[in-house]
Design a protein around this motif. Structure first.
Motif, PDB file in Angstrom:
ATOM      1  N   ASP A  74       0.828  -1.212   0.000  1.00 46.45           N
ATOM      2  CA  ASP A  74       0.000   0.000   0.000  1.00 46.45           C
ATOM      3  C   ASP A  74       0.855   1.252   0.000  1.00 46.45           C
ATOM      4  O   ASP A  74       0.504   2.260  -0.622  1.00 46.45           O
ATOM      5  N   HIS A 131       1.807   2.278  -3.455  1.00 37.41           N
ATOM      6  CA  HIS A 131       0.725   2.505  -4.431  1.00 37.41           C
ATOM      7  C   HIS A 131       0.222   3.936  -4.353  1.00 37.41           C
ATOM      8  O   HIS A 131      -0.202   4.406  -3.306  1.00 37.41           O
ATOM      9  N   ASP A 142      -2.582   6.540  -5.130  1.00 37.66           N
ATOM     10  CA  ASP A 142      -4.008   6.482  -5.430  1.00 37.66           C
ATOM     11  C   ASP A 142      -4.404   7.580  -6.411  1.00 37.66           C
ATOM     12  O   ASP A 142      -3.567   8.344  -6.889  1.00 37.66           O
ATOM     13  N   ARG A 143      -5.695   7.666  -6.713  1.00 39.78           N
ATOM     14  CA  ARG A 143      -6.162   8.607  -7.744  1.00 39.78           C
ATOM     15  C   ARG A 143      -6.070  10.059  -7.306  1.00 39.78           C
ATOM     16  O   ARG A 143      -6.215  10.961  -8.125  1.00 39.78           O
ATOM     17  N   GLU A 197     -12.068   5.822  -3.398  1.00 44.76           N
ATOM     18  CA  GLU A 197     -11.904   4.439  -2.964  1.00 44.76           C
ATOM     19  C   GLU A 197     -11.009   4.295  -1.730  1.00 44.76           C
ATOM     20  O   GLU A 197     -10.140   5.117  -1.451  1.00 44.76           O
ATOM     21  N   PRO A 220      -7.997   3.058   0.116  1.00 49.64           N
ATOM     22  CA  PRO A 220      -6.690   2.885  -0.522  1.00 49.64           C
ATOM     23  C   PRO A 220      -5.873   1.717   0.004  1.00 49.64           C
ATOM     24  O   PRO A 220      -4.760   1.490  -0.489  1.00 49.64           O
TER      25      PRO A 220
END
Length: 810
Positions: free
Chosen positions: A292, A295, A297-298, A388, A390
């Protein structure tokens, strides 16, 4: 503490968070960017602090005591020089009956006087860690680590109420100030005695819910200093975001006997577990997970969390399932289409898979799937509406029997639910609390408002959202009455004689035994006795409740005691805190949705949620972000001020009078000659002076219908009004806010061949804060049957109770 290992973690972190560099480069950045930490002019969040923890903790399973150390790396994200550090020691709220928390709670937790099972934390060491380059070059250079002892500077603070007995906040003085953009490392050693779980944290037998258990850094706010409040009865938490690397040394009893892994759950994920001999279990957890953290996110963010909680119980049964957004999209297509209209067809609304772990106790294993489905419901709808989730995993915990005080609490990527035996989905338990606590992963988990000062910004937002989710997924809840722990669907129509005062008048009566200190109690209260008296199958009625209307009922309990925007410990009482922080905020948000429209409301809320992800917004930040994101032209400043910062209420009502126009009688001027001419010399029959209201003849005199709208209170909103005529025609108009403020009533008249059948104000249910909705409609034909039906049921029940009394239950 292995400082080298921690340095590796930090270097890995900095590989993904390049804006958080340590040392001179960060200081130089602060010098060339004097706005660092300030609010940007375009309304975007300021640069924020960052805090990372590496914790090692050993649990004594018999004494329920933790011995631990932590290394904290804190980055000063403000433009201030900071010369002290302030920490929370939340467990000290349970150390004595004179702590601020227990003083405000009158010495009680969950209604029980605290006499034993105390908890506390004690600092045993504190050092500032400084690394300097040693001999050698490049990666081979051995760092030189020095430690400055800070323990002597430790001072306990009580910034809110000055209580000397409260030790939930302490401060350390630094030998030098932390420069803007600089990162420092502090090592702290401590011991904690876990309390018997009565509120949020502690133990029950071998069940552990260990929350707010470590010395936790407060939040430094630019120009304001440390925001580190004491732990009050009605307050929760506030902290900066970062990474947690936690190793627990536990008794081996927490390892599954079948070799299936530890019976442990936590924020983040378990990355390793190992038995050390026959007595100890080592479990390492990282939050968020390493995957995580890598990553993006948007919203352009990498995952972080602002707290760490763990739980353990040898009795846990672990149930797992993967949440798949596409499955839920197929079932709730209308909601997906609404989101697309609100956010644009180009918006990426697909949600990634999430692993759900449900830690359930054996006696409730049949409820595991229900816990999981409710968690999925929250992940889907909150993610669809606000961005969303995350993280790759979420854990739902079913507290042990007797550990209910640990239930209904939220922490990053883990939360506790709350249930009971013999429950069904129609009861919305555990579904309701599960959706609510899972929803906190978004409101407060991802948008980190100050829960001490603005609890309503997560609890109220979450109350609004969970009701919307519950209605869509589960529908109305079904009321029950409980006898000896067993729920029966339905409830009494009437409370009984004396308003229910005498329902148990036969119980509790004692007959003294002569010449003795003893007495007899011939009729002891019991669930069976109450069931026998009430005869549910004969007298109970079914009641179904829309959870959204439950928010409105909650609002009406204390609608004007305090403004919503009040610090949690400053409400006049617990009822005001509970109302304003939860259902009143939900009702005001639902009214805001009615005012701006559903699509604009979703845009405003999502813009706020994404703009302030991993940040610390305050009310004005929400107001500004919503106004911008919603795209509405209406300036909402008045709404924020009146509804969130005022105590006003409002009530709208309607009255109607209508009759056929009377025949002309008396002297009327002739339009041509001006002479007065007498008309209607003969008296009209009585039936014509008072025509039958049911007269539907269209060839008679026209109907004159007058609709009178009235407003009382100090809250004003544009009001939709629908007039339904007997011939099926309808007419709608708006009573504007400005008109209401100018004059608190409005009257309109209709003259025509058909009369009004009904008038309904707010027919689209936009206004949820109307104090009395029983006067929101008028009908020409009253329902005369309903009153008789309910009266008969109430009379029958009361008669049955009186008969039961007369026969002593026989």
């Amino acid at each position: 503490m292995d400082l080298g290992k921690f340095a590796d973690v930090v270097r890995e972190r900095d590989r993904h968070f390049s804006f958080r560099k340590i040392g001179k480069a960060a200081v130089a950045l602060a010098l060339v960017a004097p706005w660092l930490g300030a609010q940007a002019s375009d309304g975007t969040p300021p640069a924020s602090n960052r805090v990372d923890y590496e914790i090692y903790a050993r649990l004594d399973g018999d004494a329920k005591r933790i011995t631990a150390s932590e290394t904290i790396r804190w980055t000063n994200g403000t433009s201030d020089e900071v010369s002290t550090l302030q920490f929370h020691l939340y467990l000290n709220a349970f150390s004595n009956n004179r702590s601020t928390h227990l003083h405000e709670a009158k010495g009680k937790l969950r209604g029980h006087k605290v006499k034993e099972g105390w908890g506390w934390s004690r600092i045993t060491g504190a050092n500032l860690i400084t690394e300097a380059s040693g001999e050698g070059t490049g990666e081979d250079a051995a760092p030189v680590v020095t430690k400055d002892d800070l323990l002597a500077s430790l001072a306990y603070l009580a910034p809110d109420d000055g209580r000397e007995e409260d030790r939930t906040v302490f401060e350390l003085s630094l030998p030098r100030a932390v420069e803007p953009g600089e990162t420092i490392a502090v090592e702290i050693e401590w011991q904690s005695q876990l309390p018997r779980v009565r509120r949020r944290t502690g133990y029950k037998d071998d069940f552990m819910l260990v929350a707010q258990w470590f010395p936790k850094l407060g939040v430094y706010e630019e120009g304001e200093g440390w925001n580190t409040h004491q732990f009050h009865m009605n307050t929760e938490f506030y902290s900066d975001y970062g990474i947690y690397d936690v190793t627990l040394d536990l008794p081996a009893a927490y390892q599954a006997v079948d070799g299936g892994g530890p019976k442990v759950g936590s924020s983040g994920v378990i990355v390793s577990s190992e038995l050390k001999g026959d007595e100890r279990l080592m479990v390492r957890m990282i939050a968020p997970s390493p995957e995580d953290q890598r990553h993006e996110d948007r919203t352009g963010n990498f995952a972080k969390v602002h707290d760490f909680t763990w739980t353990a119980d040898p009795k846990f049964e672990i149930h797992e399932k993967t949440f798949k957004g596409r499955t839920w999209e197929a079932e709730f297509r209308d909601d997906v289409e609404l989101a697309k209209r609100a956010f644009g067809e180009e918006a990426d609304l697909q949600l990634h898979n999430v692993e759900i772990r449900a830690l359930i106790h054996p006696e409730r294993r049949d409820q595991a799937e229900r816990h999981i489905k409710a968690t999925e419901a929250a992940l889907f709808f909150y993610g669809l509406w606000f961005g969303e989730y995350p993280y790759s995993q979420i854990t739902v915990v079913d507290p042990a029997w007797g550990g209910r005080g640990a239930g209904g609490m939220e922490y990053p990527t883990i939360f506790t639910a709350g249930t009971r035996m013999f429950t069904t989905p129609e009861m919305h338990r555990p579904e309701g609390v599960t959706v609510h606590e899972a929803g906190h992963q978004f409101w407060y988990g991802l948008v980190g408002n100050n829960e001490f000062e603005t609890a309503w910004m997560d609890e109220g937002f979450n109350s609004y959202t969970d009701s919307e989710v519950m209605w869509r997924v589960y529908g109305a809840s079904k009321a029950t009455t409980t006898y000896s722990g067993y729920p029966i669907f339905g409830e009494r129509v009437a409370r009984g004689p004396g308003g229910g005062k005498y329902l148990n008048m036969l119980t509790g009566s004692k007959i003294p035994i002569p010449f003795s200190k003893y007495s007899l109690e011939p009729f002891r209260a019991s669930g069976f006795q109450s069931y026998w008296r009430d005869q549910p199958s004969l007298h109970f009625v079914q009641r179904f409740s829309d959870p959204r209307w439950g928010d409105r009922r909650g609002y009406l309990r204390a609608p004007d005691s305090d403004p919503i925007d009040t610090p949690a410990w400053k409400y006049v009482d617990g009822a005001s805190y509970g109302t304003n922080s939860y259902p009143r905020t939900a009702a005001v948000l639902r009214t805001l949705r009615g005012l701006v429209g559903e699509e604009a409301f979703l845009r405003g809320m999502r813009h706020y949620a994404e703009t302030w992800r991993y940040q610390h917004p305050y009310p004005d930040d929400f107001f500004a972000a919503f106004q911008t994101g919603s795209g509405v032209e209406l300036n909402l400043d008045w709404y924020w001020q009146d509804f969130f910062r005022g105590t006003g209420t409002g009530d709208w009502s309607v009255r109607v009078s209508q009759a056929r126009e009377s025949k002309p009688r008396g002297y009327f001027a002739d339009p041509e000659t001006g002479e007065f001419v007498r008309l209607g010399s003969e008296p009209e029959p009585e039936s014509e002076e008072k025509p039958d209201s049911d007269d539907k003849e269209e060839d008679g005199p026209p109907w004159i219908s007058e609709v009178n709208l009235r407003h009382s209170g100090s809250l004003y909103l544009p009001l939709d009004v629908r007039v339904n005529f007997e011939n099926g025609e309808k007419e709608e108009f708006v009573w504007t806010r400005e008109s209401q403020m100018e004059r608190p009533w409005m009257e309109r008249e209709w003259i025509g061949r058909t009369k009004i059948a009904s008038v309904v104000i707010d027919p689209h249910h936009k206004i949820w804060i109307d104090m009395d909705m029983s006067n929101n409609q008028w009908f020409d034909e009253a329902d005369s049957i309903a009153a008789w039906r309910w009266s008969e049921r109430a009379f029958s029940q009361v008669a049955r109770v009186l008969q039961w009394f007369s026969r002593m239950g026989g």
